[in-house]
Design a protein around this motif. Structure first.
Motif, PDB file in Angstrom:
ATOM      1  N   UNK A   1       0.833  -1.195   0.000  1.00  0.00           N
ATOM      2  CA  UNK A   1       0.000   0.000   0.000  1.00  0.00           C
ATOM      3  C   UNK A   1       0.861   1.235   0.000  1.00  0.00           C
ATOM      4  N   UNK A   2       0.501   2.229  -0.774  1.00  0.00           N
ATOM      5  CA  UNK A   2       1.256   3.474  -0.833  1.00  0.00           C
ATOM      6  C   UNK A   2       0.895   4.377   0.321  1.00  0.00           C
ATOM      7  N   UNK A   3       1.881   5.091   0.872  1.00  0.00           N
ATOM      8  CA  UNK A   3       1.597   6.007   1.967  1.00  0.00           C
ATOM      9  C   UNK A   3       0.798   7.212   1.502  1.00  0.00           C
ATOM     10  N   UNK A   4       0.753   7.464   0.227  1.00  0.00           N
ATOM     11  CA  UNK A   4       0.024   8.615  -0.296  1.00  0.00           C
ATOM     12  C   UNK A   4      -1.450   8.311  -0.529  1.00  0.00           C
TER      13      UNK A   4
ATOM     14  N   UNK B   1       4.886   4.765  11.596  1.00  0.00           N
ATOM     15  CA  UNK B   1       3.906   3.911  10.924  1.00  0.00           C
ATOM     16  C   UNK B   1       3.575   4.408   9.519  1.00  0.00           C
ATOM     17  N   UNK B   2       3.623   5.720   9.307  1.00  0.00           N
ATOM     18  CA  UNK B   2       3.271   6.263   7.993  1.00  0.00           C
ATOM     19  C   UNK B   2       4.486   6.533   7.114  1.00  0.00           C
TER      20      UNK B   2
ATOM     21  N   UNK C   1       1.794  -0.980   8.820  1.00  0.00           N
ATOM     22  CA  UNK C   1       0.608  -0.128   9.018  1.00  0.00           C
ATOM     23  C   UNK C   1      -0.323  -0.048   7.818  1.00  0.00           C
ATOM     24  N   UNK C   2       0.216  -0.188   6.614  1.00  0.00           N
ATOM     25  CA  UNK C   2      -0.617  -0.051   5.426  1.00  0.00           C
ATOM     26  C   UNK C   2      -1.767  -1.030   5.393  1.00  0.00           C
ATOM     27  N   UNK C   3      -1.555  -2.245   5.913  1.00  0.00           N
ATOM     28  CA  UNK C   3      -2.608  -3.247   5.926  1.00  0.00           C
ATOM     29  C   UNK C   3      -3.808  -2.763   6.734  1.00  0.00           C
ATOM     30  N   UNK C   4      -3.544  -1.997   7.779  1.00  0.00           N
ATOM     31  CA  UNK C   4      -4.650  -1.493   8.600  1.00  0.00           C
ATOM     32  C   UNK C   4      -5.489  -0.486   7.827  1.00  0.00           C
ATOM     33  N   UNK C   5      -4.859   0.336   6.999  1.00  0.00           N
ATOM     34  CA  UNK C   5      -5.618   1.292   6.206  1.00  0.00           C
ATOM     35  C   UNK C   5      -6.362   0.609   5.061  1.00  0.00           C
TER      36      UNK C   5
ATOM     37  N   UNK D   1     -10.483  -5.254   9.986  1.00  0.00           N
ATOM     38  CA  UNK D   1      -9.885  -6.537  10.363  1.00  0.00           C
ATOM     39  C   UNK D   1      -9.749  -6.593  11.888  1.00  0.00           C
ATOM     40  N   UNK D   2     -10.595  -7.370  12.540  1.00  0.00           N
ATOM     41  CA  UNK D   2     -10.645  -7.413  13.999  1.00  0.00           C
ATOM     42  C   UNK D   2      -9.366  -7.950  14.630  1.00  0.00           C
ATOM     43  N   UNK D   3      -8.601  -8.715  13.878  1.00  0.00           N
ATOM     44  CA  UNK D   3      -7.405  -9.341  14.439  1.00  0.00           C
ATOM     45  C   UNK D   3      -6.136  -8.525  14.209  1.00  0.00           C
ATOM     46  N   UNK D   4      -6.290  -7.336  13.584  1.00  0.00           N
ATOM     47  CA  UNK D   4      -5.111  -6.500  13.347  1.00  0.00           C
ATOM     48  C   UNK D   4      -5.369  -5.055  13.771  1.00  0.00           C
ATOM     49  N   UNK D   5      -6.047  -4.902  14.912  1.00  0.00           N
ATOM     50  CA  UNK D   5      -6.360  -3.551  15.400  1.00  0.00           C
ATOM     51  C   UNK D   5      -5.593  -3.195  16.662  1.00  0.00           C
ATOM     52  N   UNK D   6      -4.980  -4.169  17.308  1.00  0.00           N
ATOM     53  CA  UNK D   6      -4.098  -3.890  18.440  1.00  0.00           C
ATOM     54  C   UNK D   6      -2.723  -4.455  18.102  1.00  0.00           C
TER      55      UNK D   6
END
Length: 210
Positions: A3-6, A83-84, A100-104, A109-114
């Motif tokens: 994922x791109x940061x932009x 992270x960014x 961090x890109x996966x979170x955006x 995704x409930x398993x990747x929020x903490x």
């Protein structure tokens, strides 16, 4: 996959496989309660150690406020500039996606929020030894207990922002601030548990953005 940061794109799917290895994939997921099991005992131990020091009763509120203040700054700095941040090239984009890109891309995704313990424990240890080097021991234990409590508030409230429906009050406003970061402009709104440093540094959303 990277994922791109932009440009972050919210995906209709809830999750994605990040690693071919089942072992690494397992370490990329964590239930939202795990940080509580890991760090509440740490907070309790630090409070116990603090009680063994010569910290005066009137000093406790000052140390607690300092711990909260430093946590909010740490949260902002990590989110905005770690992270960014994306290193150049294919591997830089891949590393950014994993961190961090996966979170955006998959914000529900409930398993990747903490943070998984494989990341949160080394970070906590690094900060502890940094503070031990900088802070006299009489203040260290209560300060670190508050710092870790700030982290727990951040992690659990982050999960809540993505999966709880707040009807009113402070948490509704905090959630709106974070959702604007996800769905309007990922270059603003880096404070998750508080917009304090967005206000101070100037990365807060304007009223017309709301």
């Amino acid at each position: 996959m990277a994922s791109s940061k932009k440009k972050f794109v919210s995906n209709s799917e809830d999750t994605i496989r990040m690693f071919k290895s089942d072992f690494l994939e397992a370490f990329s997921k964590v239930h939202w309660t795990v940080p509580l099991y890991v760090f509440i005992p740490v907070i309790g131990y630090c409070i116990y150690r603090s009680a063994q020091t010569d910290l005066l009763l009137w000093q406790y509120p000052l140390v607690i406020l300092a711990g909260i203040f430093i946590w909010t700054l740490t949260e902002y700095v990590l989110h905005r500039w770690v992270f960014h941040y994306e290193l150049p090239g294919k591997w830089g984009a891949r590393l950014h996606f994993v961190i961090h890109g996966v979170h955006h891309d998959y914000p529900s995704d409930k398993m990747r929020l903490v943070l998984p313990p494989s990341l949160s424990i080394p970070l906590a240890l690094a900060f502890f030894f940094l503070f031990k080097w900088l802070i006299p021991e009489v203040y260290l234990w209560m300060f670190f207990a508050t710092f870790i409590a700030g982290y727990l508030f951040y992690d659990i409230s982050h999960y809540a922002m993505h999966h709880f429906n707040f009807k009113s009050g402070l948490f509704k406003k905090i959630k709106q601030h974070h959702m604007l970061h996800h769905y309007q402009d990922p270059e603003k709104g880096f404070g998750v548990s508080s917009p304090l440093w967005d206000l101070i540094i100037g990365s807060v959303f304007s009223k017309k953005d709301n």
